[in-house]
Design a protein around this motif. Structure first.
Motif, short mmCIF file in Angstrom:
data_model
loop_
_atom_site.label_atom_id
_atom_site.label_comp_id
_atom_site.label_asym_id
_atom_site.label_seq_id
_atom_site.Cartn_x
_atom_site.Cartn_y
_atom_site.Cartn_z
N GLN A 28 0.83 -1.20 0.04
CA GLN A 28 -0.06 0.11 0.05
C GLN A 28 0.95 1.27 -0.11
OE1 GLN A 28 -3.26 0.09 2.79
NE2 GLN A 28 -3.96 -2.08 2.47
N LYS A 58 -1.38 5.59 9.20
CA LYS A 58 -2.11 4.75 8.18
C LYS A 58 -3.67 5.67 7.94
CE LYS A 58 -4.31 0.49 6.58
NZ LYS A 58 -5.03 -0.87 7.01
N TRP A 59 -3.38 6.55 6.84
CA TRP A 59 -4.51 7.57 6.91
C TRP A 59 -5.30 7.02 5.71
CZ3 TRP A 59 -4.57 13.01 4.45
CH2 TRP A 59 -5.46 13.81 5.25
N GLY A 60 -6.74 7.19 6.03
CA GLY A 60 -7.56 6.72 5.23
C GLY A 60 -8.50 7.56 4.25
N SER A 81 0.29 13.90 1.39
CA SER A 81 -0.54 12.97 0.60
C SER A 81 -0.77 13.62 -0.89
CB SER A 81 -1.83 12.59 1.17
OG SER A 81 -1.59 12.02 2.36
N ARG A 111 -8.41 9.32 1.46
CA ARG A 111 -8.01 8.93 0.01
C ARG A 111 -7.69 9.99 -0.74
NH1 ARG A 111 -10.08 3.46 -2.91
NH2 ARG A 111 -8.25 4.05 -4.00
N ASN A 132 -5.17 3.47 1.16
CA ASN A 132 -4.61 4.19 2.63
C ASN A 132 -3.40 4.88 2.01
OD1 ASN A 132 -6.47 3.11 4.92
ND2 ASN A 132 -5.75 1.21 3.97
N THR A 133 -3.04 6.13 2.66
CA THR A 133 -1.89 6.66 2.58
C THR A 133 -0.99 6.39 3.83
OG1 THR A 133 -2.45 8.46 1.23
CG2 THR A 133 -0.48 8.84 2.30
N TYR A 175 -3.83 6.20 13.31
CA TYR A 175 -4.77 6.57 12.22
C TYR A 175 -4.93 7.97 11.83
CZ TYR A 175 -7.69 6.98 16.30
OH TYR A 175 -8.34 7.31 17.59
#
Length: 250
Positions: free
Chosen positions: A72, A194-196, A132, A198, A206-207, A107
């Motif tokens: 990922q 783990k950033w959701g 991101s 997008r 995830n980023t 998160y």
């Protein structure tokens, strides 16, 4: 090689934006025409008086499987087949420090205020969004520039991985709830979010963002160089296997 003030294209807002620093390392092989680049986009945040900490909100009960924490990532289109078919199975790649996601995986990232009745600072959200978008924008650019099909006189093909990093000079903490529902707080030098949120449907759901203190950057760049060697060897092994399959098919 480092570039300060590197500009990327924000496809959502359709404007060019600036990321603080981009670091690039790479490996190349003339026989196959394939080359590998690892690029890190750094968003640096300096604090007046160093008064407000950065806090990674974490869930200790949530884990991330080894293949997921590697696969990922932001890779350009040319690298996708290699990344999915080979890297996800490679134990050598899984063991790289560059892809560690910590025992306590975050998160979200915040900058709380200690003032009574104060609201949460949105600088952390802004930093994660900026880094991101930068990773996505650079990845899209490398897709456009890395394809040999767009340059018929040039047989080279670029495989690229782009990693987003937020660097802070204030104290950095991880915060989570223990089994009794009590808040736990630990000061760290490096953490992972783990950033959701997008940035693009074309990329990972995830980023994975590294957040680190300034004094941790040198070690991270050393890990980057080690990873470049390991990933290049894996890419070349995949290239030989793929070329062999094509030859057999012919």
């Amino acid at each position: 090689m480092a570039h300060q003030g590197f500009h990327y294209y924000d496809s959502e807002q359709q404007v060019h934006r600036e990321i603080d620093v981009m670091v690039t390392t790479g490996r190349a092989q003339s026989r196959t025409g394939r080359s590998l680049q690892l690029r890190v986009v750094f968003e640096a945040k300096s604090s007046t008086g160093r008064s407000k900490p950065w806090v990674i909100l974490a869930d200790k009960s949530s884990t991330m499987a080894n293949p997921a924490r590697v696969v990922q990532r932001y890779v350009n289109d040319q690298a996708k087949d290699w990344w999915r078919r080979s890297v996800g199975r490679s134990q050598a790649v899984h063991g790289l420090s560059l892809f560690d996601v910590d025992d306590v995986r975050g998160y979200s990232l915040i900058r709380p205020t200690l003032a009574a009745g104060g609201s949460r600072d949105d600088q952390a959200f802004s930093a994660m969004m900026q880094v991101s978008k930068a990773a996505h924008g650079v990845c899209e650019w490398l897709t456009e520039t890395g394809s040999k099909s767009k340059r018929p006189r040039d047989s080279s093909e670029l495989f690229a991985i782009v990693l987003p990093v937020v660097v802070v000079d204030s104290p950095l903490y991880q915060c989570w709830l223990d089994g009794d529902g009590q808040i736990q707080l630990e000061e760290v030098g490096v953490g992972t979010v783990k950033w959701g949120n997008r940035v693009s449907l074309r990329r990972s759901p995830n980023t994975i963002i590294k957040v680190m203190r300034l004094d941790a950057v040198r070690k991270y760049l050393q890990d980057l160089e080690i990873a470049a060697d390991v990933l290049y060897e894996d890419m070349m092994r995949w290239s030989r296997e793929t070329d062999g399959e094509l030859g057999a098919g012919a």
